[in-house]
Design an enzyme around this catalytic site. Structure first.
Site, PDB file in Angstrom:
ATOM      1  CG  ASP A  17      -0.361  -0.102   2.517  1.00 31.99           C
ATOM      2  OD1 ASP A  17       0.880  -0.211   2.584  1.00 31.99           O
ATOM      3  OD2 ASP A  17      -1.086  -0.058   3.527  1.00 31.99           O
ATOM      4  CB  SER A  18       4.593   1.727  -0.029  1.00 27.40           C
ATOM      5  OG  SER A  18       4.854   0.526  -0.733  1.00 27.40           O
ATOM      6  CG  ASP A  67       0.427  -4.103   2.018  1.00 21.76           C
ATOM      7  OD1 ASP A  67       0.606  -5.058   2.812  1.00 21.76           O
ATOM      8  OD2 ASP A  67       1.251  -3.187   1.866  1.00 21.76           O
ATOM      9  CE  LYS A 102       3.126  -6.138   3.865  1.00 27.70           C
ATOM     10  NZ  LYS A 102       2.709  -4.959   4.636  1.00 27.70           N
ATOM     11  CD  GLU A 144       0.262  -1.557   7.900  1.00 29.91           C
ATOM     12  OE1 GLU A 144      -0.152  -0.766   8.776  1.00 29.91           O
ATOM     13  OE2 GLU A 144       0.816  -1.180   6.851  1.00 29.91           O
ATOM     14  CD  GLU A 178       7.590  -0.452   7.854  1.00 26.52           C
ATOM     15  OE1 GLU A 178       6.599  -1.132   7.502  1.00 26.52           O
ATOM     16  OE2 GLU A 178       7.824   0.686   7.383  1.00 26.52           O
TER      17      GLU A 178
END
Ligand code: KIV
Length: 272
Positions: free
Chosen positions: A52-53, A91, A121, A123, A190
């Site tokens: 999602d970057s 993501d 993925k 978070e 991270e």
């Protein structure tokens, strides 16, 4: 060409597990489009993350929060078309899985069905346990993500190193063990102290991929645009730039502008 590239035809979650067992490090990079994904895949990167970057490097947003599920699916579809070998992880964007496990399942199914990617993925730790469990019931492989979790930036208020204090480190360790226990195939850590990341990698049987988490983990991930030097402003200590592509591209484009203005381009061989 990496050893892994010669050894494995297609990277699967099982291959990653056996790489951990053998002590073979896992390489992971982000990609968001067909052309760059095919370059990353050809170069022998084991895992491609449609991160999602993309919200930052592709769309120019300040955070990862604005990117939508539809936009992530669009990026994932382009990446899938460019790859033959890498495992492709996508993501789940902010708002597509937190607080409602049915929404999490629906979002994951859309990603898998509409893009052809191989895993998702998410978070977070215990607070998203139910969502992860529900996604796993559909047979969708899940990668966890702990430590600095950019989707929670407004909760933390800063991008500094996480889990430096004992209580946060302990919670991270417990979350990591929980993620393994419920069936995640790997986790990303991270921006946490290298010593803590090494402990997590040692105590877990699933691969632990680090970004700003030191070398004693099972693999590394970087944002492609950062490591190629396409981005300029982002300069954390953990980032190694392998190229200064932005400067090279500006130079090439300036040459093009000069050639157009001076009528040097096109020449006689570049016309019909
Ligand atoms: O979105 C992303 O690029 C990521 C990596 C930084 C791990 O989550």
């Amino acid at each position: 060409m990496s050893t892994a590239k010669k050894t494995y035809k297609r990277i699967t979650t099982h291959v990653l597990h056996s790489m951990k067992l053998k002590g073979e490090k896992i390489s992971m990079l982000t990609a968001y489009d067909y052309t760059l994904a095919s370059i990353v895949d050809t170069a022998g990167v084991d895992v491609i993350l449609v991160g999602d970057s993309a919200s930052n490097v592709m769309a120019g947003h300040e955070t990862t929060l604005p990117i939508t599920l539809d936009q992530m699916i669009y990026h994932a579809q382009s990446v899938v078309r460019g790859c033959e070998r890498s495992l492709i992880v996508v993501d789940l964007p902010f708002g597509s899985y937190q607080g409602n496990s049915k929404t999490a399942l629906d979002s994951s199914i859309r990603i898998m069905k509409e893009s052809g990617a191989h895993a998702v993925k998410l978070e977070g730790g215990v607070e998203i346990k139910e969502s992860i469990e529900r996604i796993l019931t559909a047979g969708v492989p899940v990668m966890g993500h702990l430590g600095l979790t950019p989707q929670s930036i407004y909760k933390f208020g800063t991008y500094t190193v996480r889990a430096k204090e004992e209580a946060e480190a302990q919670k991270l360790l417990e979350d990591a063990k929980m993620l393994e226990e419920i069936g995640c195939f790997a986790i990303v850590l991270e921006k946490i102290p290298a010593k803590l990341a090494a402990r997590v990698a040692k105590e877990l049987h699933i691969p632990v991929i680090g970004i700003g988490a030191g070398g004693d983990v099972d693999g590394q991930v970087l944002v492609l645009h950062d490591m190629l030097g396409l981005t300029k402003e982002f300069n954390p200590r953990f980032l190694r730039r392998y190229l200064n592509l932005r400067d090279e591209m500006v130079g090439a484009i300036q040459s093009y502008v000069r050639d157009v203005k001076s009528t040097d381009f096109p020449d006689k061989n570049e016309q019909y």
